[in-house]
Design a protein around this motif. Structure first.
Motif, mmCIF file in Angstrom:
data_model
loop_
_atom_site.group_PDB
_atom_site.id
_atom_site.type_symbol
_atom_site.label_atom_id
_atom_site.label_comp_id
_atom_site.label_asym_id
_atom_site.label_seq_id
_atom_site.Cartn_x
_atom_site.Cartn_y
_atom_site.Cartn_z
ATOM 1 N N LYS A 102 0.034 -2.513 -6.337
ATOM 2 C CA LYS A 102 -1.437 -2.450 -6.648
ATOM 3 C C LYS A 102 -2.128 -2.708 -5.579
ATOM 4 O O LYS A 102 -3.414 -2.379 -4.921
ATOM 5 C CB LYS A 102 -2.060 -3.110 -7.658
ATOM 6 C CG LYS A 102 -3.423 -2.372 -8.129
ATOM 7 C CD LYS A 102 -3.729 -3.359 -9.555
ATOM 8 C CE LYS A 102 -5.074 -2.951 -10.314
ATOM 9 N NZ LYS A 102 -5.353 -3.318 -11.528
ATOM 10 N N ASP A 103 -1.506 -3.799 -4.331
ATOM 11 C CA ASP A 103 -2.118 -4.268 -3.319
ATOM 12 C C ASP A 103 -2.263 -3.497 -2.123
ATOM 13 O O ASP A 103 -1.077 -2.690 -1.833
ATOM 14 C CB ASP A 103 -1.338 -5.567 -2.948
ATOM 15 C CG ASP A 103 -1.916 -6.350 -1.785
ATOM 16 O OD1 ASP A 103 -2.935 -5.844 -1.141
ATOM 17 O OD2 ASP A 103 -1.626 -7.820 -1.862
ATOM 18 N N SER A 104 -3.570 -2.764 -1.539
ATOM 19 C CA SER A 104 -3.419 -1.990 -0.433
ATOM 20 C C SER A 104 -2.963 -2.329 0.839
ATOM 21 O O SER A 104 -2.826 -1.745 1.681
ATOM 22 C CB SER A 104 -4.878 -1.738 -0.456
ATOM 23 O OG SER A 104 -5.804 -2.620 0.030
ATOM 24 N N ARG A 105 -2.454 -3.692 0.828
ATOM 25 C CA ARG A 105 -1.998 -4.204 2.284
ATOM 26 C C ARG A 105 -0.783 -3.574 2.427
ATOM 27 O O ARG A 105 0.019 -3.433 1.381
ATOM 28 C CB ARG A 105 -2.197 -5.649 2.314
ATOM 29 C CG ARG A 105 -3.198 -6.380 2.319
ATOM 30 C CD ARG A 105 -3.633 -7.749 2.189
ATOM 31 N NE ARG A 105 -2.997 -8.284 0.938
ATOM 32 C CZ ARG A 105 -2.958 -9.587 0.556
ATOM 33 N NH1 ARG A 105 -3.307 -10.344 1.471
ATOM 34 N NH2 ARG A 105 -2.588 -9.764 -0.755
ATOM 35 N N VAL A 106 -0.265 -3.471 3.709
ATOM 36 C CA VAL A 106 0.977 -2.822 3.899
ATOM 37 C C VAL A 106 1.908 -4.160 4.223
ATOM 38 O O VAL A 106 1.832 -4.762 5.245
ATOM 39 C CB VAL A 106 0.966 -1.924 5.319
ATOM 40 C CG1 VAL A 106 2.141 -1.476 5.684
ATOM 41 C CG2 VAL A 106 0.192 -0.609 4.709
ATOM 42 N N GLY A 107 3.236 -4.012 3.632
ATOM 43 C CA GLY A 107 4.066 -4.965 4.073
ATOM 44 C C GLY A 107 5.316 -4.778 4.646
ATOM 45 O O GLY A 107 5.413 -3.332 5.188
ATOM 46 N N ALA A 108 6.087 -5.337 5.034
ATOM 47 C CA ALA A 108 7.319 -4.944 5.969
ATOM 48 C C ALA A 108 8.222 -4.106 5.209
ATOM 49 O O ALA A 108 8.806 -3.212 5.641
ATOM 50 C CB ALA A 108 8.134 -6.366 5.822
ATOM 51 N N HIS A 109 8.349 -4.307 3.824
ATOM 52 C CA HIS A 109 9.469 -3.088 3.259
ATOM 53 C C HIS A 109 8.589 -1.816 3.158
ATOM 54 O O HIS A 109 9.331 -0.716 3.333
ATOM 55 C CB HIS A 109 9.607 -3.287 1.625
ATOM 56 C CG HIS A 109 10.153 -4.709 1.486
ATOM 57 N ND1 HIS A 109 9.601 -5.951 0.932
ATOM 58 C CD2 HIS A 109 11.645 -5.223 1.754
ATOM 59 C CE1 HIS A 109 10.329 -6.914 0.839
ATOM 60 N NE2 HIS A 109 11.707 -6.371 1.360
ATOM 61 N N ALA A 110 7.238 -1.679 3.081
ATOM 62 C CA ALA A 110 6.688 -0.442 3.234
ATOM 63 C C ALA A 110 6.710 0.137 4.591
ATOM 64 O O ALA A 110 7.134 1.363 4.886
ATOM 65 C CB ALA A 110 5.200 -0.425 2.971
ATOM 66 N N SER A 111 6.733 -0.658 5.560
ATOM 67 C CA SER A 111 6.913 -0.205 7.164
ATOM 68 C C SER A 111 8.272 0.183 7.271
ATOM 69 O O SER A 111 8.445 1.323 8.130
ATOM 70 C CB SER A 111 6.461 -1.494 8.117
ATOM 71 O OG SER A 111 5.360 -1.814 7.820
ATOM 72 N N MET A 112 9.274 -0.334 6.870
ATOM 73 C CA MET A 112 10.585 0.094 7.068
ATOM 74 C C MET A 112 11.128 1.359 6.198
ATOM 75 O O MET A 112 11.755 2.072 6.880
ATOM 76 C CB MET A 112 11.694 -1.137 6.608
ATOM 77 C CG MET A 112 11.630 -2.359 7.541
ATOM 78 S SD MET A 112 13.024 -3.617 7.189
ATOM 79 C CE MET A 112 12.035 -4.039 5.341
ATOM 80 N N ALA A 113 10.645 1.454 5.173
ATOM 81 C CA ALA A 113 10.833 2.630 4.444
ATOM 82 C C ALA A 113 10.061 3.775 4.940
ATOM 83 O O ALA A 113 10.494 4.695 5.114
ATOM 84 C CB ALA A 113 10.508 2.457 2.901
ATOM 85 N N LEU A 114 8.798 3.648 5.425
ATOM 86 C CA LEU A 114 7.972 4.691 6.119
ATOM 87 C C LEU A 114 8.697 5.139 7.359
ATOM 88 O O LEU A 114 8.883 6.583 7.630
ATOM 89 C CB LEU A 114 6.779 4.078 6.438
ATOM 90 C CG LEU A 114 5.760 5.211 7.056
ATOM 91 C CD1 LEU A 114 5.363 6.412 6.408
ATOM 92 C CD2 LEU A 114 4.455 4.573 7.750
#
Length: 243
Positions: A102-114
């Motif tokens: 739910k948090d709109s901030r982008v984390g390390a896991h999101a960056s790696m997956a993207l």
């Protein structure tokens, strides 16, 4: 027709006049037209690739097609993919995972997956030949049917949210009929590779949805978007060798 226009204007960045006085019920029911919206996106990508293929090397063409897709969709489903990856890859409790998503901030896991997702999609797009260009039509169309498996087949994890309305509005008969239609179009454009991509992407998304739903007690709107992005890559991977 109105439902199709609603879906087209809300879920793409294609400049089209927005229908007036759209009710929440109309907006939610427009999900039935998502495969048609995907077909429009696919035709635009196919046309672009058809025009540019003789003039640009493969790496440039792949980047242009990927960039065009992101522009046409506004990255709306990538946002859900990134939020989902941030939560699911955090190895936290189900409650904490839902909070992170739910948090709109982008984390390390999101960056790696993207990076991984876009790199794989770019590599496949960069190796398209004339005979493989119909993949650009099938990919967005089929993925916007496959993700509905999560909507209709699994509970919603939150007590409220936009995705909950879509989940509650889904009906089996329109879902099955649209599935038959997109499978037929896929077969027409890709031969047996079309139904193969249809079946395998449906099975993989179903398995992923089952595992996540078992963990979280249901799915969310972010996961719906993630399923679209994942199924696009799955469809490319499955159909690519056979076209």
């Amino acid at each position: 027709m109105r439902g199709f226009i609603i879906a087209l204007t809300f879920f793409t960045r294609i400049p089209f006049p927005l229908p007036k006085d759209v009710s929440s019920e109309e907006f939610i029911k427009s999900y039935r037209f998502y495969p048609a919206v995907g077909l429009v996106l696919g035709l635009l990508l196919w046309l672009l690739a058809k025009i540019l293929l003789p003039y640009y090397p493969p790496l440039v063409l792949g980047a242009l097609i990927l960039g065009a897709e992101l522009m046409l969709t506004g990255g709306i489903h990538l946002d859900g993919f990134m939020d989902s990856m941030d939560g699911l890859l955090s190895a936290r409790s189900p409650e904490k995972i839902l909070d992170i998503m739910k948090d709109s901030r982008v984390g390390a896991h999101a960056s790696m997956a993207l990076v991984g997702l876009l790199l794989l999609k770019f590599t496949l797009l960069a190796n398209l030949t004339v005979s493989k260009l119909p993949l650009l039509i099938v990919m967005p169309m089929l993925s916007r049917w496959v993700f509905q498996i999560g909507m209709i087949g699994f509970p919603y994890a939150r007590s409220q949210g936009l995705g909950k309305g879509f989940h509650e509005a889904t009906q089996w008969i329109p879902f099955v009929l649209s599935g038959i239609t997109v499978c037929g179009i896929s077969f027409y454009l890709l031969g047996f590779a079309g139904p193969l991509a249809f079946v395998i992407s449906s099975l993989i998304i179903s398995l992923i949805a089952f595992k996540i739903s078992s963990l979280l007690g249901g799915l969310t709107g972010d996961l719906y978007g993630a399923f679209i992005e994942l199924s696009e890559v799955i469809i490319l991977l499955v159909a690519f060798p056979f076209v």
